[in-house]
Design a protein around this motif. Structure first.
Motif, PDB file in Angstrom:
ATOM      1  N   THR A   1      40.734  33.080  35.757  1.00 23.37           N
ATOM      2  CA  THR A   1      40.044  33.015  36.895  1.00 23.37           C
ATOM      3  C   THR A   1      38.911  31.716  36.986  1.00 23.37           C
ATOM      4  O   THR A   1      38.219  31.482  37.886  1.00 23.37           O
TER       5      THR A   1
ATOM      6  N   TRP B   1      41.589  34.417  42.942  1.00 20.32           N
ATOM      7  CA  TRP B   1      40.050  34.660  42.799  1.00 20.32           C
ATOM      8  C   TRP B   1      39.470  33.436  42.422  1.00 20.32           C
ATOM      9  O   TRP B   1      39.926  32.523  41.754  1.00 20.32           O
TER      10      TRP B   1
ATOM     11  N   SER C   1      37.916  37.892  45.362  1.00 20.64           N
ATOM     12  CA  SER C   1      39.398  37.722  45.493  1.00 20.64           C
ATOM     13  C   SER C   1      39.473  37.093  46.901  1.00 20.64           C
ATOM     14  O   SER C   1      38.896  37.809  47.937  1.00 20.64           O
TER      15      SER C   1
END
Length: 589
Positions: free
Chosen positions: A65, A112, A102
């Motif tokens: 992420t 994300w 998200s």
């Protein structure tokens, strides 16, 4: 005569005579779910986000992420319609609070991105210590806006609480500039916040924040959807009190709230909020004496609301040489008689060693906890009044780990009786186990070393709140395939279209159905429909949905032995009439 647009309604009318059923609504099912597990790993400087497959009880490979530091405590929430998810954490070394959002409608673990608050950027605050639960995020249940609150590390100013907040309206960059959470006249001594909890009203956009600071002054504030007010001092500085004993939950049916906390004595102190006023004046509270059941001051609490009543279950760890773990149950108006100790030998009081949850359809409850020098997660099954319903002789045996369980956290599926357990053991390993309403799955090791210390919470499970609520099918004149619509439990249309031709278009009976029957699998992403055509040979044929939500419909092919081995899509063509419901399909549960 065309597929319905999103938001349209199906209206079935009849004029001048008998009508055959032209559509069939199917039961709530288990369409593609987007349950998410999040945890940390040693020397991995970003949270690992995984999609959970409830059929195989397994997680996908992790999704990177972007760097945040190695998170020691993780919190998060999903938007009520399932279209967004937020996770927030504090990094072990940098001691920075950051968040992720998200962006792909909350439907996959992909997409994300950094949560960005104007003027702060991606780092919400440098809090100077990663040892405290000093941030939280919740969604307003009606508007879907998110409220993010965190400690800003400030102190010395008695006009503010030392907390900041920002409101998100959707997406990573939708956040308002940070504002101070006001103290509204509460005398908090200008000390740093050391623990916060938030709860969202299931009926309105109201939320309640409870917090404890360095002096263990505990207080509550009400968010009305746009501002903070109705401040309540829970108690002033009390010597020997814990900073982690304060918590809040809403009653599901009334929308009233229960706030629980300790005061360095063997009681649960509490106040209630009815939407307009507190049950006690500021600084005052009622109490539940648990001294006949458990010993030691209140150290940790966890709370859970029954979605089908006003019951709230409280799990507690006491501060003692051999800590006790007990549960107490609030009925909506008073405490039930079921205040029960589950162990007098918990594995320490420096971590959240107890968690409680309700099953969402049965109103049965679970409490999980640890016992000193035992590598097994212990549990009890409870009724919605807090009484024990299992047949175990003492604590029930739950998932077996490789070391003593420490921090535990339960999370209830909002549309079934399944409950997820995330647990970190004494060796900093993280596990997941799944309660199916009756038994536990074998535990799955998620991280072999979080490097977070056993007393923290570097793990999170978020259920998909947008499960499919049903499917509908209908026919139209001179249209030779049934239409369908799939919607979630909240009434939002997910998919619509047609299932493909029934029979051959050039034949005498291309397949205009006049009666439709169907069923949806309770354990997989499969659905079957059967129909009878009104003209020609009055054929019965079927369609099967083989992989939701991609909506691949295929003809049902049944094995045959005559006139030769093979398969046929034609179930029968010998009906004398299409005026009867002479076929059906169901799944074994």
């Amino acid at each position: 005569d065309a597929p319905l647009a999103s938001g349209a309604e199906i209206v079935v009318t009849a004029a001048g005579g008998p009508v055959h059923s032209s559509r069939r609504a199917l039961s709530a099912g288990s369409s593609e779910r987007n349950d998410i597990g999040v945890w940390s790993e040693k020397d991995v400087f970003a949270p690992l986000i995984h999609s959970y497959n409830r059929t195989s009880n397994a997680f996908t490979e992790d999704v990177y992420t972007g760097e945040t530091g190695q998170w020691r405590i993780i919190r998060g929430a999903k938007k009520p319609d399932g279209t967004e998810a937020i996770i927030v954490g504090v990094s072990k070394d940098e001691k920075e609070i950051q968040g992720k959002v998200s962006l792909q409608n909350g439907v996959t673990v992909e997409g994300w991105t950094d949560l960005v608050v104007p003027n702060n950027g991606v780092v919400l605050a440098d809090v100077g210590s990663a040892d405290y639960w000093v941030f939280d995020v919740q969604y307003e249940s009606q508007s879907g806006n998110s409220l993010l609150v965190w400690s800003n590390g400030d102190n010395g100013d008695t006009s503010i609480t030392g907390l900041s907040y920002s409101v998100g309206t959707g997406g990573a960059s939708s956040w308002s500039p940070p504002l101070d959470v006001p103290s509204n006249g509460l005398d908090l001594g200008g000390k740093k916040i050391r623990h916060i909890e938030m709860a969202s009203n299931p009926l309105t956009d109201e939320m309640i924040l409870v917090a404890s600071n360095e002096d263990v002054i505990e207080f509550a504030l009400v968010w009305d959807g746009s501002s903070w007010g109705n401040q309540q001092l829970l108690h002033a500085k009390v010597s020997g009190d814990s900073m982690t004993d304060v918590n809040v939950a809403y009653e599901s049916l009334s929308g009233h709230a229960l706030v629980v906390f300790g005061m360095a004595e063997e009681t649960i102190r509490y106040v209630t909020w009815d939407g307009s006023s507190w049950s006690k004046s500021s600084g005052s509270s009622d109490s539940l004496d648990y001294s006949s059941v458990a010993q030691g001051n209140l150290e940790w609490t966890d709370v859970a609301s029954d979605p089908n009543s006003n019951a709230i279950l409280v799990g507690a760890v006491t501060e003692d040489g051999n800590p006790d773990i007990f549960t107490a149950c609030w009925s909506g108006t008073s405490w039930t008689a079921n205040t029960i100790r589950h162990t007098d030998n918990a594995g320490g009081d420096d971590h959240p060693a107890v968690s409680v949850a309700f099953e969402s359809t049965s109103s049965s409850a679970l409490v999980v906890f640890n016992v000193n020098s035992d590598d097994e997660v212990k549990y009890r099954a409870l009724s919605f009044t807090g009484s024990i319903t299992d047949s175990c002789n003492g604590a029930c045996s739950g998932p077996m780990l490789t070391d003593q369980p420490k921090s535990v956290r339960l999370s209830s599926d909002p549309v079934s009786d399944q409950v997820a357990l995330m647990v970190q053991d004494n060796g900093d390993e993280v596990y997941h186990a799944h309660w199916n309403g009756a038994t536990w799955s074998s535990p799955t090791t998620l991280s072999t070393d979080t490097d977070a210390s056993h007393k923290y919470e570097p793990m999170l499970f978020l259920w998909d709140v947008s499960a499919t609520g049903g499917m509908a099918f209908w026919a139209s004149k001179d249209i030779y395939f049934p239409y369908y619509m799939e919607w979630d439990y909240d009434g939002q249309v997910l998919n619509s279209g047609n299932t493909g031709l029934v029979g051959l278009l050039g034949s005498s009976n291309p397949g205009q159905w006049v009666i439709i029957q169907g069923a949806e699998s309770p354990v997989s992403d499969e659905a079957i429909i059967l129909g009878v055509a009104k003209d020609g040979d009055k054929e019965i044929r079927g369609k099967v949905l083989t992989y939701a939500p991609l909506n691949i419909w295929k003809d049902i092919a049944v094995p045959t032995s005559s006139p030769s081995p093979g398969t046929t899509e034609l179930l029968t063509d010998t009906l004398q009439s299409t005026a009867y419901w002479s076929f059906d399909v169901q799944y074994e549960s």
